[in-house]
Write a protein that holds these residues in place. Structure first.
Motif, PDB file in Angstrom:
ATOM      1  N   VAL A  30      47.054  53.196  -4.769  1.00  0.00           N
ATOM      2  CA  VAL A  30      47.071  51.781  -5.153  1.00  0.00           C
ATOM      3  C   VAL A  30      46.119  50.997  -4.256  1.00  0.00           C
ATOM      4  N   GLU A  31      46.211  51.203  -2.963  1.00  0.00           N
ATOM      5  CA  GLU A  31      45.375  50.460  -2.010  1.00  0.00           C
ATOM      6  C   GLU A  31      43.887  50.755  -2.202  1.00  0.00           C
ATOM      7  N   ALA A  32      43.567  51.958  -2.633  1.00  0.00           N
ATOM      8  CA  ALA A  32      42.160  52.351  -2.808  1.00  0.00           C
ATOM      9  C   ALA A  32      41.566  51.878  -4.134  1.00  0.00           C
ATOM     10  N   THR A  33      42.397  51.374  -5.034  1.00  0.00           N
ATOM     11  CA  THR A  33      41.938  51.008  -6.371  1.00  0.00           C
ATOM     12  C   THR A  33      40.935  49.866  -6.323  1.00  0.00           C
ATOM     13  N   ARG A  34      39.790  50.090  -6.984  1.00  0.00           N
ATOM     14  CA  ARG A  34      38.704  49.106  -7.071  1.00  0.00           C
ATOM     15  C   ARG A  34      38.209  49.035  -8.510  1.00  0.00           C
ATOM     16  N   ARG A  43      51.043  55.070  -2.783  1.00  0.00           N
ATOM     17  CA  ARG A  43      50.682  53.774  -2.182  1.00  0.00           C
ATOM     18  C   ARG A  43      49.210  53.762  -1.771  1.00  0.00           C
ATOM     19  N   ALA A  44      48.736  54.864  -1.224  1.00  0.00           N
ATOM     20  CA  ALA A  44      47.322  54.952  -0.823  1.00  0.00           C
ATOM     21  C   ALA A  44      46.405  54.851  -2.037  1.00  0.00           C
ATOM     22  N   VAL A 100      56.059  50.633  -6.631  1.00  0.00           N
ATOM     23  CA  VAL A 100      54.727  51.000  -6.143  1.00  0.00           C
ATOM     24  C   VAL A 100      53.717  50.994  -7.291  1.00  0.00           C
ATOM     25  N   ASP A 136      39.466  54.446  -7.653  1.00  0.00           N
ATOM     26  CA  ASP A 136      38.783  53.953  -6.451  1.00  0.00           C
ATOM     27  C   ASP A 136      37.290  53.754  -6.668  1.00  0.00           C
ATOM     28  N   ARG A 194      44.979  44.941  -9.490  1.00  0.00           N
ATOM     29  CA  ARG A 194      43.737  45.631  -9.130  1.00  0.00           C
ATOM     30  C   ARG A 194      42.962  46.172 -10.321  1.00  0.00           C
ATOM     31  N   GLY A 197      52.059  47.847  -8.205  1.00  0.00           N
ATOM     32  CA  GLY A 197      51.006  47.416  -7.286  1.00  0.00           C
ATOM     33  C   GLY A 197      49.606  47.580  -7.863  1.00  0.00           C
TER      34      GLY A 197
END
Length: 149
Positions: free
Chosen positions: A67-71, A64-65, A97, A32, A104, A100
């Protein structure tokens, strides 16, 4: 995070964060924050509880969270996922998942349930090193990393 940032301040050219089980999960957690690591290797990443307890049900939503937070668009990510891992609450959903992460990060490699390597500790076996060690090294160091081993 502080340790990785300190390595950068000290001028390290390549920083790799790698771990197995909770260490692999912790390595995923740094994705992240851009620039902390050039390469992340997560072997059988797991975060919650003991085999069979109710906390494991949280693992897939928490993954999943992550993955979504990956920057980490400049970081290469390799993940090893094994059959019959008692810390894998949803063995058919988990690789979906994990994939995903691919858009990113700079490069993505998933060693998904390779034949002959089972259980949570499969990444610590000599067979894992013999089969995948050189490929993981290339993944972390080659100008064009492999997308499969």
């Amino acid at each position: 995070r502080d340790g990785l940032a300190e390595l950068r301040r000290r001028g390290y050219r390549r920083v790799v964060a790698a771990g197995q089980s909770r260490g692999g999960w912790n390595a995923l957690m740094i994705l992240d924050t851009p620039g902390l690591a050039d390469v992340v290797v997560a072997v059988a990443p797991a975060a919650h509880g003991e085999a069979g307890d109710n906390l494991q049900a949280r693992q897939l939503p928490d993954l999943r969270a992550l993955v979504e937070a990956t920057r980490a668009a400049t970081t290469r990510l390799a993940v090893a996922n094994f059959r019959d891992d008692p810390f894998d609450y949803a063995p058919e959903e988990r690789p979906v998942v994990l994939r995903g992460f691919a858009p990113r990060v700079a490069a993505f490699l998933l060693l998904d349930r390779p034949e002959g390597l089972t259980g949570h500790g499969a990444g610590a076996r000599t067979e894992f090193n013999d089969r995948f060690g050189a490929c993981l090294l290339r993944f972390g160091t080659a100008p064009a990393p492999p997308s499969a081993c």
